[in-house]
Design an enzyme around this catalytic site. Structure first.
Site, PDB file in Angstrom:
ATOM      1  N   GLY A  98       5.771   2.211  -4.212  1.00 37.89           N
ATOM      2  CA  GLY A  98       4.714   2.979  -4.856  1.00 37.89           C
ATOM      3  C   GLY A  98       3.446   2.842  -4.038  1.00 37.89           C
ATOM      4  O   GLY A  98       2.949   3.782  -3.422  1.00 37.89           O
ATOM      5  N   TYR A 115      -6.431  -8.672 -11.607  1.00 35.24           N
ATOM      6  CA  TYR A 115      -5.672  -9.537 -10.684  1.00 35.24           C
ATOM      7  C   TYR A 115      -6.561 -10.266  -9.687  1.00 35.24           C
ATOM      8  O   TYR A 115      -6.042 -10.801  -8.694  1.00 35.24           O
ATOM      9  CB  TYR A 115      -4.680  -8.708  -9.845  1.00 35.24           C
ATOM     10  CG  TYR A 115      -3.928  -7.639 -10.573  1.00 35.24           C
ATOM     11  CD1 TYR A 115      -2.971  -7.963 -11.529  1.00 35.24           C
ATOM     12  CD2 TYR A 115      -4.149  -6.292 -10.284  1.00 35.24           C
ATOM     13  CE1 TYR A 115      -2.264  -6.961 -12.183  1.00 35.24           C
ATOM     14  CE2 TYR A 115      -3.448  -5.295 -10.929  1.00 35.24           C
ATOM     15  CZ  TYR A 115      -2.512  -5.634 -11.878  1.00 35.24           C
ATOM     16  OH  TYR A 115      -1.818  -4.645 -12.520  1.00 35.24           O
ATOM     17  N   CYS A 143     -19.762  -3.065 -20.644  1.00 41.34           N
ATOM     18  CA  CYS A 143     -20.510  -4.130 -21.324  1.00 41.34           C
ATOM     19  C   CYS A 143     -19.706  -5.428 -21.406  1.00 41.34           C
ATOM     20  O   CYS A 143     -19.469  -5.956 -22.491  1.00 41.34           O
ATOM     21  CB  CYS A 143     -20.893  -3.676 -22.723  1.00 41.34           C
ATOM     22  SG  CYS A 143     -19.447  -3.359 -23.726  1.00 41.34           S
ATOM     23  N   TYR A 177      -2.441   2.498  -8.132  1.00 43.50           N
ATOM     24  CA  TYR A 177      -2.862   1.696  -9.288  1.00 43.50           C
ATOM     25  C   TYR A 177      -4.384   1.798  -9.477  1.00 43.50           C
ATOM     26  O   TYR A 177      -5.035   0.836  -9.854  1.00 43.50           O
ATOM     27  CB  TYR A 177      -2.390   0.235  -9.140  1.00 43.50           C
ATOM     28  CG  TYR A 177      -0.899   0.149  -8.883  1.00 43.50           C
ATOM     29  CD1 TYR A 177       0.005   0.491  -9.892  1.00 43.50           C
ATOM     30  CD2 TYR A 177      -0.383  -0.210  -7.639  1.00 43.50           C
ATOM     31  CE1 TYR A 177       1.379   0.463  -9.662  1.00 43.50           C
ATOM     32  CE2 TYR A 177       0.980  -0.240  -7.400  1.00 43.50           C
ATOM     33  CZ  TYR A 177       1.854   0.103  -8.412  1.00 43.50           C
ATOM     34  OH  TYR A 177       3.210   0.075  -8.193  1.00 43.50           O
TER      35      TYR A 177
HETATM   36  N1  LLP Z   1       9.998  -0.222  -8.841  1.00 46.59           N
HETATM   37  C1  LLP Z   1       9.768  -0.849 -10.011  1.00 46.59           C
HETATM   38  C2  LLP Z   1      10.847  -0.998 -10.964  1.00 46.59           C
HETATM   39  C3  LLP Z   1       8.479  -1.349 -10.299  1.00 46.59           C
HETATM   40  O1  LLP Z   1       8.270  -1.966 -11.444  1.00 46.59           O
HETATM   41  C4  LLP Z   1       7.437  -1.169  -9.354  1.00 46.59           C
HETATM   42  C5  LLP Z   1       6.084  -1.678  -9.624  1.00 46.59           C
HETATM   43  C6  LLP Z   1       7.730  -0.487  -8.152  1.00 46.59           C
HETATM   44  C7  LLP Z   1       9.020  -0.043  -7.932  1.00 46.59           C
HETATM   45  C8  LLP Z   1       6.687  -0.205  -7.107  1.00 46.59           C
HETATM   46  O2  LLP Z   1       6.073  -1.325  -6.612  1.00 46.59           O
HETATM   47  P1  LLP Z   1       5.063  -1.206  -5.372  1.00 46.59           P
HETATM   48  O3  LLP Z   1       5.830  -0.668  -4.194  1.00 46.59           O
HETATM   49  O4  LLP Z   1       3.992  -0.278  -5.767  1.00 46.59           O
HETATM   50  O5  LLP Z   1       4.569  -2.581  -5.160  1.00 46.59           O
HETATM   51  N2  LLP Z   1      -0.691  -2.695 -10.985  1.00 46.59           N
HETATM   52  C9  LLP Z   1      -0.295  -3.661  -9.969  1.00 46.59           C
HETATM   53  C10 LLP Z   1       1.085  -3.379  -9.442  1.00 46.59           C
HETATM   54  C11 LLP Z   1       2.141  -3.322 -10.516  1.00 46.59           C
HETATM   55  C12 LLP Z   1       3.496  -2.951  -9.986  1.00 46.59           C
HETATM   56  C13 LLP Z   1       4.487  -2.773 -11.081  1.00 46.59           C
HETATM   57  N3  LLP Z   1       5.777  -2.346 -10.658  1.00 46.59           N
HETATM   58  C14 LLP Z   1      -1.347  -3.655  -8.854  1.00 46.59           C
HETATM   59  O6  LLP Z   1      -2.326  -2.921  -8.967  1.00 46.59           O
HETATM   60  O7  LLP Z   1      -1.238  -4.420  -7.903  1.00 46.59           O
END
Ligand code: LLP
Length: 419
Positions: free
Chosen positions: A276, A317, A346, A375
């Site tokens: 992602g 985070y 606030c 994100y």
């Molecule tokens: N596949 C599954 C099943 C997932 O749960 C996720 C992310 C991805 C793929 C993609 O992961 P990536 O390639 O984006 O790392 N909000 C957090 C990240 C949460 C990721 C949750 N799952 C941040 O801002 O760092």
């Protein structure tokens, strides 16, 4: 206009010919800005990373589900995953067909499961109870199962999604239960998947998790695919010279492992990865305005409109985003200082950057928060009844396209029912 700390966007040509001040005048501040060329480059790099013949890239839409961006991602040949019926809905709107979506939900209702099934979308279930629920709704069909391979990684404990003490996946100890349900309901197991966590910059844990997943695959006869999940990191500390994940090297290791496994398994499985962040993070930047600068005690506070309702990552985070400064006039103080950059929410915790050494910042400056394309807007909210920002796309032909309008005050009241 002058730029301070502006090396990154200068190098990538992020703004094309656009002027950040003109952009915020036209579309409001804060503002999410995306660059089409960089987005397409990221997609191409991922699609080309692995020479294994049956290699697929699923974009993990939770990172950014703006349909206009997903359309571009689809054009570049990526498939897509979904976490919710809302993501499925947006993906279909972006032109993804049902057979290019893999639904990987967690703890969904029967209604949500039916929604996916009625659209003909393959589901990967996350627990024995959800497998049983799926099976009773859809006997004699194809299903996938998400396993917890026991190996986790990630930039923060909140985003480590495999290993001990996490809520995701079926434990390999329950393989017999999976087999029993499959037999009882005449299902066929199309594939297995995992996601070990988010943001790694070196390949060790990912490769380790694959061996664990192969051990699970060996226990099922006729799989079609193995999905290793996402997590591919991007360097958020570019200004300190942080290195990149070597995607090609990772791809070569994956190809080697998959080819070897194909011989043993008697069949070449499709290999899917599910990034992602890697797809969209660096294609996006968040612009915000500096409205007030002050001292409280000895600490200097730079007050902006980039609250945690707009970008939640730093507060959730302690995540770092590099920051550029754009200034209308040619005022350069030459001074560097440690500042807290805060938002307009606030809560005292509403801090975008703590104790950050930056060139002196003045009221009227714009800040460019780098690597905000993943994100970012998807995690924004209307907390404090603030309006979520617009999103714009700087196109390859240098035109500028609005791809999400800014909220209006009326939007805030729309869902409510007045008494
Ligand atoms: N596949 C599954 C099943 C997932 O749960 C996720 C992310 C991805 C793929 C993609 O992961 P990536 O390639 O984006 O790392 N909000 C957090 C990240 C949460 C990721 C949750 N799952 C941040 O801002 O760092």
């Amino acid at each position: 206009m002058i730029k301070l700390n502006g090396g990154v966007t200068d190098k990538t040509g992020f703004f094309n010919a656009a002027d950040p001040f003109e952009l915020t005048e036209e579309y409001g501040s804060p503002l999410y800005v995306y660059n089409e060329r960089i987005l397409r480059q990221n997609c191409r790099e991922l699609v080309g990373m692995c020479g294994y013949p049956k290699f697929k890239v699923n974009f993990s839409a939770k990172a950014n589900s703006n349909p206009a961006l997903m359309r571009i991602i689809r054009e570049e040949g990526l498939l897509v995953d979904a976490m919710s019926e809302g993501e499925i809905f947006a993906e279909l709107a972006a032109g993804f067909t049902a057979d290019s979506i893999l639904f990987i939900p967690n703890n969904i209702s029967e209604k949500e499961m039916r929604f996916a099934c009625e659209h003909g979308i393959l589901i990967s279930v996350d627990s024995i109870s959800q497998l049983e629920q799926y099976a009773s709704l859809n006997p004699m069909s194809r299903v996938a199962v998400r396993f917890n391979s026991g190996v986790g990684t990630g930039h923060h404990e909140k985003v480590i999604t495999a290993g001990k003490n996490v809520k995701f996946g079926v434990s390999p100890e329950n393989i017999q239960d999976v087999k029993d349900i499959i037999r009882r309901y005449n299902l066929s197991l199309a594939g297995i998947n995992q996601h070990i966590g988010s943001l790694f910059l070196e390949k060790t844990q990912y490769l380790k998790s694959i061996d664990a997943l192969f051990d699970i695959a060996r226990q099922f006869d006729d799989l079609d695919f193995i999905d290793l999940g996402g997590g591919f990191g991007i360097p958020y500390h570019k200004m300190e010279g942080q290195g990149r994940l070597d995607l090609k090297d990772l791809g070569d290791s994956l190809a080697e492992k998959m080819t070897r496994f194909a011989v043993e398994y008697g069949k070449g499985l499709t290999l899917t990865v599910e990034p992602g962040r890697y797809v969209t993070a660096e294609a996006g930047l968040l612009l915000g305005a500096v409205h007030a600068v002050k001292y409280n005690g000895s600490a200097k506070y730079v007050g902006t409109d980039i609250g945690f309702n707009v970008l939640a990552r730093p507060v959730l985070y302690d995540a770092h985003h590099d920051i550029e400064i754009y200034r209308r006039d040619n005022l350069i103080s030459g001074k560097q200082e440690c500042v807290n950059i805060t938002g307009n929410i606030c809560e005292s915790g509403d801090i975008l950057a703590k104790n950050r050494l930056l060139p002196e910042i003045f009221e009227g400056d714009l800040l460019g928060v780098l690597d905000a394309g993943a994100y970012g807007h998807v995690m924004s909210s209307n907390y404090n009844n603030r309006l979520r920002p617009a999103e714009i796309l700087l196109r390859e032909d240098k035109s500028i396209q609005l791809i999400r309008r800014r909220d209006t005050l009326e939007d805030l009241l729309r869902p409510f029912i007045m008494l």
